[in-house]
Design an enzyme around this catalytic site. Structure first.
Site, PDB file in Angstrom:
ATOM      1  N   HIS A  60      -0.963  -8.261  10.319  1.00 20.03           N
ATOM      2  CA  HIS A  60      -0.210  -7.313   9.489  1.00 20.03           C
ATOM      3  C   HIS A  60      -1.056  -6.083   9.161  1.00 20.03           C
ATOM      4  O   HIS A  60      -0.621  -4.942   9.379  1.00 20.03           O
ATOM      5  CB  HIS A  60       0.241  -8.013   8.201  1.00 20.03           C
ATOM      6  CG  HIS A  60       1.130  -7.176   7.344  1.00 20.03           C
ATOM      7  ND1 HIS A  60       2.498  -7.272   7.361  1.00 20.03           N
ATOM      8  CD2 HIS A  60       0.844  -6.211   6.431  1.00 20.03           C
ATOM      9  CE1 HIS A  60       3.019  -6.413   6.507  1.00 20.03           C
ATOM     10  NE2 HIS A  60       2.025  -5.757   5.928  1.00 20.03           N
ATOM     11  N   GLU A  61      -2.256  -6.306   8.645  1.00 18.80           N
ATOM     12  CA  GLU A  61      -3.103  -5.176   8.254  1.00 18.80           C
ATOM     13  C   GLU A  61      -3.617  -4.420   9.473  1.00 18.80           C
ATOM     14  O   GLU A  61      -3.788  -3.197   9.422  1.00 18.80           O
ATOM     15  CB  GLU A  61      -4.265  -5.669   7.386  1.00 18.80           C
ATOM     16  CG  GLU A  61      -3.851  -6.413   6.126  1.00 18.80           C
ATOM     17  CD  GLU A  61      -2.903  -5.618   5.248  1.00 18.80           C
ATOM     18  OE1 GLU A  61      -2.943  -4.371   5.302  1.00 18.80           O
ATOM     19  OE2 GLU A  61      -2.104  -6.243   4.526  1.00 18.80           O
ATOM     20  N   LYS A  73      -4.504  16.260 -22.036  1.00 19.32           N
ATOM     21  CA  LYS A  73      -3.862  17.177 -22.980  1.00 19.32           C
ATOM     22  C   LYS A  73      -4.460  17.030 -24.378  1.00 19.32           C
ATOM     23  O   LYS A  73      -4.809  18.024 -25.021  1.00 19.32           O
ATOM     24  CB  LYS A  73      -2.350  16.909 -23.006  1.00 19.32           C
ATOM     25  CG  LYS A  73      -1.668  17.104 -21.661  1.00 19.32           C
ATOM     26  CD  LYS A  73      -0.167  16.921 -21.757  1.00 19.32           C
ATOM     27  CE  LYS A  73       0.207  15.484 -22.077  1.00 19.32           C
ATOM     28  NZ  LYS A  73      -0.163  14.548 -20.990  1.00 19.32           N
ATOM     29  N   THR A  76      -3.891  13.257 -18.174  1.00 18.68           N
ATOM     30  CA  THR A  76      -4.492  14.445 -17.566  1.00 18.68           C
ATOM     31  C   THR A  76      -5.440  15.174 -18.505  1.00 18.68           C
ATOM     32  O   THR A  76      -6.174  16.056 -18.054  1.00 18.68           O
ATOM     33  CB  THR A  76      -3.393  15.415 -17.110  1.00 18.68           C
ATOM     34  OG1 THR A  76      -2.471  15.634 -18.183  1.00 18.68           O
ATOM     35  CG2 THR A  76      -2.637  14.843 -15.919  1.00 18.68           C
ATOM     36  N   PRO A 130       0.791  11.642 -18.051  1.00 21.19           N
ATOM     37  CA  PRO A 130      -0.146  10.966 -18.966  1.00 21.19           C
ATOM     38  C   PRO A 130      -1.540  10.856 -18.369  1.00 21.19           C
ATOM     39  O   PRO A 130      -1.713  10.579 -17.177  1.00 21.19           O
ATOM     40  CB  PRO A 130       0.485   9.578 -19.153  1.00 21.19           C
ATOM     41  CG  PRO A 130       1.929   9.753 -18.831  1.00 21.19           C
ATOM     42  CD  PRO A 130       1.992  10.818 -17.776  1.00 21.19           C
TER      43      PRO A 130
END
Length: 768
Positions: free
Chosen positions: A461-462, A244, A242, A240
């Site tokens: 953590h990061e 079309k 892209t 979805p």
């Protein structure tokens, strides 16, 4: 040539005339309400009846009315003010002219009959007042008669109306036709869309395929002479967003053919046989207007694979619609200029008969754009937007891998909204960065108050993710690290993914290490873990399962695919219980080993991790370049000082001042480097050699911790004392040696702390 042009013009005029007549009929049917004539007839009858029955009441409604007491009414009658009195229902009414206006006086009777009221009768006899008795309100007998026959009249009129509509329904459909369910709700685009192939970027391969379709409709002789047959159907495939549907609009805008657009869900209705009827009607209209293109969006709504078995009856209506579509597409002649264009993102559910050659001959896959495609898409969607000079669409394209055209259009729209929020019509690079974070991670919560303990935990953590990303071979580089909450995440580390066609085994294991970096940093630095690693562990387990079960990279189990079948009707397991157990053990082994490797890497580079944590706690958001500078050996304090100098220069508003400030900083750093080199070449002190050795041991230069012996430090201390005796007559040298001693002591302390941390750290119980 001239005769041919005339014939083409005449044919085109005839088609326009037919289209105009068809459009006028459709508009007439759409504008005319189904019950308009019948309702008008009923309205006329009711209006006539109302006027006939209540004309007296209508006349008196707009007059001035005054209600008086019975005594006053008798008094006015005796005085001769009233010349005429009307008796109606339970009232006595008299009309008098006062000051040029008609005034209506009325009062209630005290008896049922006016003849039983002696005062009124006496006054009327004395003044010779005229007395009238009027019919009661409501129409009397006529209204009673009308009430009995009016429902019958309405029913007869309704039956006549429906009978006429039934006769018309067998000849055509439309909004006013109760038998028009079988007519397709196709939308014929008479006015060409403004979308052209130049407005579609990032899908060059798909555009080339569709250009041939457009060229066939414009120049069919070129292909028929070569014996080529036009593709009867073109199926647009892709995830979805892209582009079309946008490609279909571009085909409609480029070609001169009639374009019919309809959705797959519009074929099926509540009545049996409606879908097949609408398919027939759609193709009839397309053949009448050939050359033409039929675009069916979301064709998987009617093209789903037909089921087999006892319970297939529930899908009979949808299967009838699909069968009719198959027949219509297979019934084309070679010279019929009708092409079916369909779009779907679920190729796996389509019926094989629909995909065979002769129906959808050509499949065009619309993939997600690569780096150059994303740049082109961003340029297309930024045509109507003002961009600041600092905006670099290439940089935005690099940090948005996997974004499709719809995502990039939304990205620029969000950036424009952020610019408008600042009361500006120019989009800055900061707006685009914020839009990327907002789309990827959710809305930022800069004003949210975070406890110091939680902030420190987020920083560890990061920082663990960032350090592991930079030190793990095969991992993508860091783009940004932040501990500002956004969406459901307390913080995040954004990598800068590279375009990859395939993923290697080393890259998959590197991804697991990076995911474990946050939890491992919490466990080493805080001696505790949090729920913040929930999604990381889930993703790492998913990668490990794919590593073993899907792509067959496990050395123990070998290159075998153990995934379950995609067939929804297959219930046969493809692996035994023993194999399932071996898969689970292999997944656990991989995760445990990579977690152990992550712990070792963070322990060996603990000083760098601490510097990243310190920088995060002070700035909250840092760039990937700042992380790499720390890994190269730079301190967080130096980075903060450089940032402050740069911010002060920017606030002065002069580019020259900024350039001078940066040059002066660079010159001072170069001078310090030159002085250090001269000092090193002249003094060659063993103390400085010791400092360099300690810096290398503690990892400030990016190396890995090596085991050190106490004798090495004793030897360096003896050499340091000897160097002090040789240079005791030089004040400058003594001062430099003193500074070196302090630096060595600090480095020694940090090294001892690091070794103590490593010696005190205990492995988790599941790894012992």
């Amino acid at each position: 040539m001239a005769d041919r042009d005339k014939n083409d013009i005449r044919k085109r005029l005839e088609e326009l005339r037919k289209d105009n007549n068809r459009r006028n009929n459709r508009q007439d049917n759409g504008n005319r309400s189904p019950f308009s004539g019948f309702l008008f007839f009923i309205f006329v009858i009711l209006l006539f009846t109302f006027t006939l029955l209540f004309h007296r009441d209508i006349q008196t409604y707009f007059q001035e009315k005054r209600e008086i007491s019975y005594t006053e009414f008798v008094s006015k009658t005796q005085k001769g003010d009233f010349s005429e009195i009307n008796e109606k229902d339970d009232k006595l009414i008299s009309q008098v002219k006062e000051n040029g206006k008609d005034v209506l006086y009325y009062t209630k009777k005290i008896t049922d009959r006016v003849g039983d009221e002696p005062n009124i009768i006496s006054a009327i006899g004395q003044k010779k007042v005229k007395l009238n008795s009027l019919q009661p309100s409501g129409g009397g007998f006529f209204l009673l008669l009308l009430g009995q026959f009016l429902p019958m009249i309405i029913m007869i009129g309704l039956m006549v109306y429906l009978a006429k509509k039934m006769v018309g329904g067998s000849q055509g459909g439309g909004p006013g036709n109760i038998f028009g369910f079988g007519k397709s709700r196709v939308n014929k685009i008479d006015k060409k869309p403004d979308v052209k192939f130049d407005d579609v970027a990032g899908v060059d391969g798909a555009k080339e395929e569709l250009r041939e379709v457009v060229d066939f409709l414009k120049n069919p002789e070129k292909y028929t002479k070569a014996g080529a047959r036009v593709p009867k159907g073109v199926l647009l495939l892709g995830r979805p967003g892209t582009g079309k549907t946008l490609l279909a609009k571009a085909v409609a805008g480029e070609s001169g053919a009639s374009f019919f657009s309809i959705s797959g869900s519009e074929f099926v209705e509540m009545f049996v046989g409606v879908g097949a009827s609408r398919v027939r009607d759609l193709f009839e209209k397309a053949k009448e207007s050939s050359p033409s293109i039929i675009f069916i969006d979301e064709i998987d709504a009617i093209g789903r694979r037909r089921s087999v078995g006892k319970n297939s009856g529930s899908n009979d209506e949808r299967e009838q619609t699909l069968n009719q579509l198959l027949v219509e597409m297979d019934g084309f002649e070679t010279d019929t200029k009708v092409i079916v264009l369909a779009a779907t993102n679920r190729e796996d559910v389509l019926d094989p008969a629909l995909l065979r050659a002769g129906r959808f001959d050509r499949r065009v896959t619309v993939d997600a754009p690569d780096l150059q495609g994303r740049i082109a898409i961003l340029k297309v969607h930024s045509r109507n937007k003002k961009l600041a000079r600092d905006v670099k669409l290439e940089d935005i394209a690099k940090i948005t891998p996997g974004f499709v055209g719809a995502d990039l259009a939304n990205l620029l729209n969000e950036a424009a909204i952020l610019a408008a929020r600042r009361a500006s019509d120019t989009i800055k690079m900061a707006d685009l960065d914020e839009a990327v974070d907002k789309i990827g991670m959710g809305l930022g919560q800069k004003g949210k108050i975070i406890k110091p303990e939680e902030k420190k935990l987020l920083a560890y953590h990061e920082a663990g993710h960032a350090i592991m990303t930079e030190l793990t071979p095969g991992a993508d580089p860091v783009h940004k690290v932040t501990i500002i909450p956004r969406g459901d995440a307390g913080g995040f580390m954004m990598p800068l993914p590279e375009e990859k066609l395939v993923t290697t085994s080393r890259q998959m294991l590197a991804e697991i290490k990076v995911l474990f970096g946050g939890r491992a940093a919490e466990e080493i630095g805080l001696e505790d873990v949090s729920t913040g690693a929930y999604s990381d562990i889930k993703r790492a387990t998913k990668v490990a399962r794919a590593y073993v079960e899907s792509v067959g990279m496990s050395k123990k189990l070998g290159p075998i695919n153990f995934e379950n079948s995609d067939d929804e009707y297959s219930f046969t397991p493809n692996k035994s219980d023993e194999t399932v157990r071996e898969i689970d053990l292999e997944i656990r082994k991989i995760l445990t080993e990579e977690y152990f490797n992550t712990l070792n890497t963070l322990q060996d580079n603990w000083e760098k991790l601490e510097q990243v944590v310190e920088l995060l706690l002070k700035k909250e958001t840092i760039t990937g370049d700042e992380v790499r500078r720390i890994i190269a050996g730079e301190k967080a304090e130096d980075i903060l000082k450089g940032t402050e100098v740069k911010e002060e220069s920017i606030q002065k508003g002069s580019e020259g001042i900024v350039q001078t400030s940066e040059n002066s900083i660079e010159e001072s750093q170069e001078n310090k480097t030159v002085e250090a080199e001269v000092h090193d070449s002249n003094l060659k002190s063993d103390t400085e050699k010791l400092a360099e050795a300690v810096r290398e041991i503690t990892g400030e230069t990016g190396g890995v911790l090596e085991p050190t012996e106490k004798n090495d430090f004793d030897k360096d201390s003896d050499d340091n004392e000897k160097n002090d005796d040789d240079n005791e007559n030089s004040d400058d040298s003594s001062k430099n040696d003193s500074d070196s001693d302090d630096e060595n002591e600090n480095s020694d302390n940090k090294s001892e702390k690091n070794k103590k941390r490593k010696s005190n750290f205990k492995l988790p119980s599941f790894m012992e």
